[in-house]
Design an enzyme around this catalytic site. Sequence first.
Site, mmCIF file in Angstrom:
data_model
loop_
_atom_site.group_PDB
_atom_site.id
_atom_site.type_symbol
_atom_site.label_atom_id
_atom_site.label_comp_id
_atom_site.label_asym_id
_atom_site.label_seq_id
_atom_site.Cartn_x
_atom_site.Cartn_y
_atom_site.Cartn_z
ATOM 1 N N SER A 224 -11.051 -1.081 -1.424
ATOM 2 C CA SER A 224 -9.776 -0.998 -0.695
ATOM 3 C C SER A 224 -9.990 -1.260 0.787
ATOM 4 O O SER A 224 -9.083 -1.715 1.475
ATOM 5 C CB SER A 224 -9.184 0.403 -0.817
ATOM 6 N N HIS B 47 -4.026 5.970 3.078
ATOM 7 C CA HIS B 47 -4.642 4.719 2.604
ATOM 8 C C HIS B 47 -4.009 3.481 3.255
ATOM 9 O O HIS B 47 -4.698 2.582 3.725
ATOM 10 C CB HIS B 47 -4.484 4.688 1.079
ATOM 11 N N ASP C 263 0.833 -1.198 0.000
ATOM 12 C CA ASP C 263 0.000 0.000 0.000
ATOM 13 C C ASP C 263 0.869 1.251 0.000
ATOM 14 O O ASP C 263 2.000 1.215 -0.515
ATOM 15 C CB ASP C 263 -0.960 -0.048 1.203
#
Length: 754
Positions: free
Chosen positions: A532, A203, A146
């Site tokens: 996600s 994220h 990520d």
Amino acid sequence: MGFLKIFFVFIFCSFPWPTIQSDFETYIVHVESPESLITTQSSFMDLESYYLSFLPETMSAISSSGNEEAASIIYSYHNVMTGFAARLTAEQVKEMEKKHGFVSAQKQRILSLHTTHTPSFLGLQQNKGVWKDSNYGKGVIIGVLDTGIIPDHPSFSDVGMPSPPAKWKGVCKSNFTNKCNNKLIGARSYELGNASPIDNDGHGTHTASTAAGAFVKGANVHGNANGTAVGVAPLAHIAIYKVCGFDGKCPGSDILAAMDAAIDDGVDILSISLGGSLSPLYDETIALGAYSTTQRGILVSCSAGNSGPSPASVDNSAPWILTVGASTLDRKIKATVKLGNGEEFEGESAYHPKTSNATFFTLFDAAKNAKDPSETPYCRRGSLTDPAIRGKIVLCLAFGGVANVDKGQAVKDAGGVGMIVINPSQYGVTKSADAHVLPALVVSAADGTKIRAYTNSILNPVATITFQGTIIGDKNAPIVAAFSSRGPNTASRGILKPDIIGPGVNILAAWPTSVDGNKNTKSTFNIISGTSMSCPHLSGVAALLKSSHPDWSPAVIKSAIMTTADTLNLASSPILDERLSPADIYAIGAGHVNPSRANDPGLVYDTPFEDYLPYLCGLNYTNSQVGKLLKRKVNCSEVESIPEAQLNYPSFCISRLGSTPQTFTRTVTNVGDAKSSYTVQIASPKGVVVKVKPRKLIFSELKQKLTYQVTFSKRTNSSKSGVFEGFLKWNSNKYSVRSPIAVEFALATKYSDI
Ligand SMILES: *[C@@H]1O[C@H](CO)[C@@H](O)[C@H](O)[C@H]1NC(C)=O
Ligand SMILES: *[C@@H]1O[C@H](CO)[C@@H](O)[C@H](O)[C@H]1NC(C)=O
Ligand SMILES: *[C@@H]1O[C@H](CO)[C@@H](O)[C@H](O)[C@H]1NC(C)=O
Ligand SMILES: *[C@@H]1O[C@H](CO)[C@@H](O)[C@H](O)[C@H]1NC(C)=O
Ligand SMILES: *[C@@H]1O[C@H](CO)[C@@H](O)[C@H](O)[C@H]1NC(C)=O
Ligand SMILES: *[C@@H]1O[C@H](CO)[C@@H](O)[C@H](O)[C@H]1NC(C)=O
């Protein structure tokens, strides 16, 4: 941040990347395996020099920017593929093609990024059930590819964490070492090795904490969704592989390098919330890397993509990957807009006013008042120039490449006092609860139409926005998220995808306070949405299963998750989609994850790794294409290929059923009670006859395998388009093992097809 990540996918899928002024580009080069070199010990140095021998003699070239650059190898792969990533010019690639052992060279793909209440929604309770049985995922290592991580976040505290298992060989990048602990056991970063594993986006911190974050009390955003935040597998270890930059771009060569390292490091689960354009399996970066990763016993869990509700949009759809779609929680963070005419509309918002009062303000429709209609309706920063906005509540359309929180900032900067974001109609009931900078909420297209009609019908339209905060108990949950990518699976029509759905709408998880979109909240948590977010939930569930059943292969874990999934919602009705219609099989796959049932599935469908060769040859790939995945020479003419639906998969997808019946075999392994008997229950799709032989399976011991045959025949001669669904279930007095069935009919274009 809201649906920001979804934007990345929309934008980056449809437009080419701007190319940097240089003739050099990063290529992924496949070569034949130097058998003798690879099989000897200490082969790595030899492999490296073998790879180097492919670099062209004319090593350097003048790039278009006038600088001299030399052809160079960036990454030498030894697990995920036979080959390397190199900086090359097109001429150098041509030269390389002539070399003996060369297979292919392609410019690397750039992939893009695709959150408490969730554990309790998933039925996870402290000191009970699967959390207790699996010891909270103790001893399992989850690798997360990520944007990096914020190591000092309380979600990554290692209080009560055991040391990593002895097999762990990973590292914490040089000056990051003191940041690692028994929770965060590894941190590598790529981008040519220069980057720090620090997360500048949010994220990666969010996904890692969702999978395996520690218990953190009083987590909330603006006081909303307040509670104890915890990952799905709170005692699992986390290893971070930073493969994406702040710009949301994730180079394919970095992704492959991270997977190559994760195999050596000893991770058990890889969680990958990234994706790219849909391509054949041998050409898809993640599918390619995941093949070898899975072969080494590591389960790869991936996001299905945020391109729903368009059909045929599912990403990461190789059969060796667990492909995860997204759905809602039973939690709403409710806000209401009341119009001057008394009409009220419900929306969502993570904004929380310090004092709530029902003052009415004038409405301003950004779309109606737009000077440049392509810009203003989306409330892009700098586009709201009308001084009349001052003191008004502004109506903005969702999307247009602007995140909802940024729209709010633009409205605030222009002097607006509130904002109503109107979703597009295909979003149905899916709404994001964003951490807005001013009083704002998101409403559906249908409600937006009524609000705009009122706004444009009278001289002084007024409204007020009030905030009700966190409300738990939506009986319609889980509802499939509008953005969750859908089947059919274009890469392999005969494999049903997505496999499973899990929580991915308005998920609260860890967040860096330093990141732009969060500066206004100063919160160490944020609420965002996307597949996600659903992917790491399933990575966490897989870690729990791996911890309670260390001998389960990736395919067995996947089967356990799929055959025990829920197909009904909290109100005991079939799971709905964003239109509040029953969700189809291409939206939910096997259904919504049920971790407790997955921990004790009764029977499992293992997929022997050898079966992927006949499967890939059956896809009519060339020998060289199959060879790229298998990392060896392949001759499909010498392989008895199988149709896709023959793979020992926990679901059935018959993509072209014609007048000839199709028969497949499946093998189930007993992991329930030693002595047990199962009877088949069939729900045939409309227009199809499904026959199973034998109808009863009698097991006498654990790990015993039994095989059955299933035949699908078309009931009439009429050709109908669309997908027809059913299921096949093996029931014992204790277990129920369900496989969904999707059937599409061959459309008769010629007589020979009927
Ligand atoms: C590690 O070093 C690099 C380069 O010297 C620097 O940019 C980065 O901020 C450092 N990271 C940490 C966590 O100190
Ligand atoms: C969150 O919940 C905890 C425990 O119920 C409470 O003590 C705390 O004040 C709450 N925080 C907010 C911001 O509501
Ligand atoms: C309500 O809030 C607005 C600002 O949001 C303020 O101007 C107004 O005075 C407040 N009204 C009352 C009755 O507190
Ligand atoms: C592969 O080719 C065969 C023979 O033409 C055809 O029957 C089969 O449907 C093809 N398979 C796929 C997956 O397209
Ligand atoms: C593949 O096998 C077939 C049948 O055995 C043979 O005729 C053919 O030459 C082989 N192809 C290659 C490239 O080895
Ligand atoms: C299809 O079925 C109809 C009646 O159901 C029949 O009239 C027709 O001849 C059939 N066509 C073929 C090609 O069998």
